[in-house]
Scaffold this motif. Structure first.
Motif, mmCIF file in Angstrom:
data_model
loop_
_atom_site.group_PDB
_atom_site.id
_atom_site.type_symbol
_atom_site.label_atom_id
_atom_site.label_comp_id
_atom_site.label_asym_id
_atom_site.label_seq_id
_atom_site.Cartn_x
_atom_site.Cartn_y
_atom_site.Cartn_z
ATOM 1 N N VAL A 53 -73.725 4.661 -16.152
ATOM 2 C CA VAL A 53 -72.316 4.284 -16.333
ATOM 3 C C VAL A 53 -71.539 5.369 -17.086
ATOM 4 O O VAL A 53 -70.442 5.746 -16.688
ATOM 5 C CB VAL A 53 -72.223 2.939 -17.087
ATOM 6 N N VAL A 54 -72.111 5.876 -18.197
ATOM 7 C CA VAL A 54 -71.334 6.791 -19.050
ATOM 8 C C VAL A 54 -71.502 8.247 -18.652
ATOM 9 O O VAL A 54 -70.629 9.073 -18.939
ATOM 10 C CB VAL A 54 -71.712 6.610 -20.538
ATOM 11 N N SER A 55 -72.621 8.594 -17.993
ATOM 12 C CA SER A 55 -72.845 9.992 -17.639
ATOM 13 C C SER A 55 -71.852 10.430 -16.565
ATOM 14 O O SER A 55 -71.761 9.829 -15.499
ATOM 15 C CB SER A 55 -74.281 10.181 -17.140
ATOM 16 N N ILE A 79 -64.419 5.702 -20.913
ATOM 17 C CA ILE A 79 -65.621 5.161 -21.554
ATOM 18 C C ILE A 79 -65.365 3.847 -22.298
ATOM 19 O O ILE A 79 -66.190 2.925 -22.208
ATOM 20 C CB ILE A 79 -66.265 6.232 -22.466
ATOM 21 N N PRO A 80 -64.235 3.673 -23.049
ATOM 22 C CA PRO A 80 -64.044 2.394 -23.735
ATOM 23 C C PRO A 80 -64.114 1.181 -22.818
ATOM 24 O O PRO A 80 -64.796 0.200 -23.125
ATOM 25 C CB PRO A 80 -62.643 2.545 -24.368
ATOM 26 N N ARG A 81 -63.416 1.241 -21.680
ATOM 27 C CA ARG A 81 -63.433 0.082 -20.787
ATOM 28 C C ARG A 81 -64.803 -0.102 -20.129
ATOM 29 O O ARG A 81 -65.296 -1.222 -19.996
ATOM 30 C CB ARG A 81 -62.349 0.220 -19.715
ATOM 31 N N LEU A 82 -65.441 0.990 -19.749
ATOM 32 C CA LEU A 82 -66.764 0.893 -19.126
ATOM 33 C C LEU A 82 -67.778 0.290 -20.088
ATOM 34 O O LEU A 82 -68.564 -0.589 -19.724
ATOM 35 C CB LEU A 82 -67.221 2.281 -18.666
ATOM 36 N N VAL A 83 -67.766 0.769 -21.320
ATOM 37 C CA VAL A 83 -68.722 0.261 -22.303
ATOM 38 C C VAL A 83 -68.430 -1.192 -22.651
ATOM 39 O O VAL A 83 -69.351 -1.982 -22.874
ATOM 40 C CB VAL A 83 -68.705 1.152 -23.566
ATOM 41 N N SER A 84 -67.151 -1.570 -22.660
ATOM 42 C CA SER A 84 -66.822 -2.961 -22.976
ATOM 43 C C SER A 84 -67.409 -3.909 -21.944
ATOM 44 O O SER A 84 -67.771 -5.052 -22.263
ATOM 45 C CB SER A 84 -65.305 -3.147 -23.062
ATOM 46 N N LYS A 137 -66.514 2.094 -7.933
ATOM 47 C CA LYS A 137 -67.977 2.112 -7.896
ATOM 48 C C LYS A 137 -68.549 2.154 -9.303
ATOM 49 O O LYS A 137 -69.520 1.454 -9.615
ATOM 50 C CB LYS A 137 -68.456 3.306 -7.079
ATOM 51 N N ARG A 138 -67.943 2.971 -10.175
ATOM 52 C CA ARG A 138 -68.445 3.063 -11.546
ATOM 53 C C ARG A 138 -68.220 1.749 -12.295
ATOM 54 O O ARG A 138 -69.050 1.307 -13.078
ATOM 55 C CB ARG A 138 -67.768 4.226 -12.272
ATOM 56 N N ARG A 139 -67.065 1.113 -12.052
ATOM 57 C CA ARG A 139 -66.806 -0.179 -12.688
ATOM 58 C C ARG A 139 -67.803 -1.224 -12.225
ATOM 59 O O ARG A 139 -68.342 -1.995 -13.039
ATOM 60 C CB ARG A 139 -65.383 -0.640 -12.357
ATOM 61 N N ASN A 140 -68.085 -1.260 -10.922
ATOM 62 C CA ASN A 140 -69.056 -2.222 -10.410
ATOM 63 C C ASN A 140 -70.455 -1.946 -10.939
ATOM 64 O O ASN A 140 -71.237 -2.879 -11.185
ATOM 65 C CB ASN A 140 -69.057 -2.192 -8.878
ATOM 66 N N THR A 141 -70.779 -0.670 -11.121
ATOM 67 C CA THR A 141 -72.074 -0.326 -11.714
ATOM 68 C C THR A 141 -72.151 -0.840 -13.146
ATOM 69 O O THR A 141 -73.187 -1.365 -13.576
ATOM 70 C CB THR A 141 -72.294 1.204 -11.690
ATOM 71 N N ALA A 142 -71.056 -0.709 -13.888
ATOM 72 C CA ALA A 142 -71.024 -1.218 -15.265
ATOM 73 C C ALA A 142 -71.233 -2.728 -15.290
ATOM 74 O O ALA A 142 -71.968 -3.254 -16.140
ATOM 75 C CB ALA A 142 -69.694 -0.848 -15.923
ATOM 76 N N LEU A 143 -70.611 -3.447 -14.346
ATOM 77 C CA LEU A 143 -70.790 -4.904 -14.288
ATOM 78 C C LEU A 143 -72.226 -5.269 -13.903
ATOM 79 O O LEU A 143 -72.792 -6.252 -14.407
ATOM 80 C CB LEU A 143 -69.801 -5.503 -13.292
ATOM 81 N N VAL A 181 -76.013 1.979 -6.089
ATOM 82 C CA VAL A 181 -76.456 3.178 -6.815
ATOM 83 C C VAL A 181 -76.959 4.208 -5.808
ATOM 84 O O VAL A 181 -77.930 3.960 -5.086
ATOM 85 C CB VAL A 181 -77.557 2.836 -7.835
ATOM 86 N N ASP A 182 -76.317 5.346 -5.784
ATOM 87 C CA ASP A 182 -76.699 6.417 -4.867
ATOM 88 C C ASP A 182 -77.673 7.376 -5.546
ATOM 89 O O ASP A 182 -77.557 7.655 -6.742
ATOM 90 C CB ASP A 182 -75.470 7.217 -4.407
#
Length: 484
Positions: free
Chosen positions: A124-126, A133-138, A8-14, A186-187
């Motif tokens: 995404v980061v919170s 964090i590195p992969r999410l931010v990338s 879910k967090r990865r999809n939110t980042a995308l 997003v919940d």
């Protein structure tokens, strides 16, 4: 700790990456269509600069509010509202029949963009695990690299084969898709935002910070306009510096500031804001100067120059899969040194391009430049959150977003000023000046700016940012060697 990021967090980042792409593309694509838009709206093409500036000024003015609005109303509500505002304003821009209407709707579009990306990145980061964090931010960073590179070609193609309205209409399906995905993905917190814990809005902070950033962006606009008198730009710049200095004093003395500048006491975050801003200026300036060099000096068409600059995108994508591995293997300091040196070197080499330079060499240069840009910006974005505690993440995200937007806006202004200075400075060089001389000087001046980022990278502690690194996998037989 697991190696897999929560789906879910990865999809939110995308999702946030897609929104970031829309916002950045809209900030730069209009420039190519200025002549046709001017004809359609019955104004001089130079007046279309207001369409770009209105958008960028609104972003700069309202981004500082994003953190407080998120705390007050909740990330889901603000994010969905921002997507809806941005998308509907895009439709309004496409339907505009006068310059006044278009500028007003660009302000509204900028208001949506100012909330959309900072709030999305905070989601995404919170609460994310530091090593994730590195992969999410990338995921989130690449649109900021891609959009300015694609914009000249996309704008040229749309205005040549369709009409300027399509620069805004393309946002409709993208915005609708983003809204639908965000609605499901997003919940909202079960208990809703804790409004009792949210401090009162720092109104003086809003006034001082927003007007200061607005004046700074307006200064950048004045400097980037061809033939503009320097006096108004210097006055606006002086006002901006004064307002921002007063704002900083206020923010440091207020118990509950709009943006907590005390977050800058975190060394890695401070390095991201300072060195990252200088890096951003160069990164934003080079894709602006290269098409001008190709078209005005080499005589290439807009499509040819736009296609060549696309190789910067190739470099961005080529290095992206390896970025997280490189961070885990070598750490931030070596990679930032390599990235800033790479940007400085490739920017310097751009100064010596000629119409006779083999295309293969130009391609190699732009690919390497793109890889260095991607590596550096990802490192700066990730290290910003490496050592920031969760309770300060909102302030860090807001401040970092504000600095990034200001630096990106100053990039084109820095390129224009460097190009203007290239004329008189070029006359001092030995030999007969040519049309390319001003560009040679401009690229060298921008390379000097990148040295400031290099100095900051060299000052980093060797272990800086280690909190977000995963231990590199040990080679086979390592344990046996240790035991021996």
């Amino acid at each position: 700790m697991g190696q897999m990021i929560d789906t879910k967090r990865r999809n939110t980042a995308l999702l946030v990456a897609g929104c970031f792409f829309m916002e950045n593309l809209d900030g730069t694509i209009v420039t190519t269509a200025a002549p046709r838009m001017g004809d359609a709206l019955g104004v001089d093409p130079t007046a279309i600069g207001l369409v770009v500036t209105a958008y960028l000024v609104t972003l700069a003015v309202l981004i500082p509010l994003s953190g407080w609005l998120t705390a007050r109303f909740g990330a889901r509500r603000v994010f969905l509202t921002a997507i809806a505002v941005f998308t509907l304003a895009s439709l309004g821009c496409a339907l505009s029949t006068s310059l006044g209407e278009l500028v007003a709707l660009r302000v509204l579009q900028g208001a949506g963009g100012a909330m959309m990306v900072p709030v999305g990145r905070l989601m995404v980061v919170s609460g994310a695990e530091k090593p994730d964090i590195p992969r999410l931010v990338s995921y989130v960073v690449w649109p900021a690299l891609v959009a300015p590179v694609l914009a000249p070609l996309a704008g040229g193609l749309l205005t040549t084969y369709a009409s300027w309205h399509w620069m805004f209409l393309v946002n409709l399906p993208l915005g609708a898709l983003a809204f639908a995905v965000a609605w499901r993905l997003v919940d909202a917190p079960a208990e809703g935002p804790d409004t009792a814990a949210v401090p009162r809005l720092d109104r003086w902070g809003v006034v001082l910070t927003s007007t200061g950033l607005g004046a700074l962006t307006w200064t950048a606009h004045l400097l980037s306009e061809p033939g503009t008198d320097l006096v108004p730009a210097l006055v606006a710049g002086g006002v901006a510096v004064l307002l921002l200095a007063v704002a900083a004093r206020h923010l440091l003395r207020t118990a509950e500031p709009l943006i907590d500048l005390r977050t800058l006491r975190v060394a890695t975050f401070r390095a991201s804001v300072s060195g990252g801003s200088l890096f951003w200026i160069v990164v934003a300036a080079v894709p602006f100067l290269l098409p001008l060099l190709f078209q005005e000096v080499f005589g290439w068409s807009a499509v040819e120059s736009g296609a060549m600059v696309l190789f910067v995108f190739v470099g961005n994508i080529a290095i992206k899969p390896a970025t997280t591995f490189l961070l885990n293997r070598y750490g931030f300091r070596p990679l930032l040194v390599v990235a800033t040196l790479g940007v400085g070197a490739t920017t310097t080499l751009c100064a010596f391009l000629t119409a006779a330079t083999p295309l293969a060499l130009v391609v190699v240069l732009t690919v390497i430049s793109g890889a260095a840009r991607s590596l550096g910006l990802t490192c700066y974005q990730v290290i910003a959150f490496a050592d920031v505690p969760q309770e300060r993440m909102r302030h860090a995200n807001t401040l970092q977003s504000t600095a990034q937007q200001a630096a990106a806006g100053l990039g084109v202004a820095a390129a224009t000023v460097a190009l203007r200075a290239g004329g008189p400075l070029g006359d001092l060089l030995p030999g007969q000046p040519t049309p390319a001389t001003a560009y040679t000087v401009a690229f060298c001046l921008l390379a000097l700016v990148s040295l400031g980022a290099l100095a900051g990278a060299l000052r980093l502690h060797p272990t800086a940012g280690d909190a977000v690194r995963r231990p590199a996998p040990r080679p086979a037989g390592h344990r046996d060697l240790e035991r021996a």
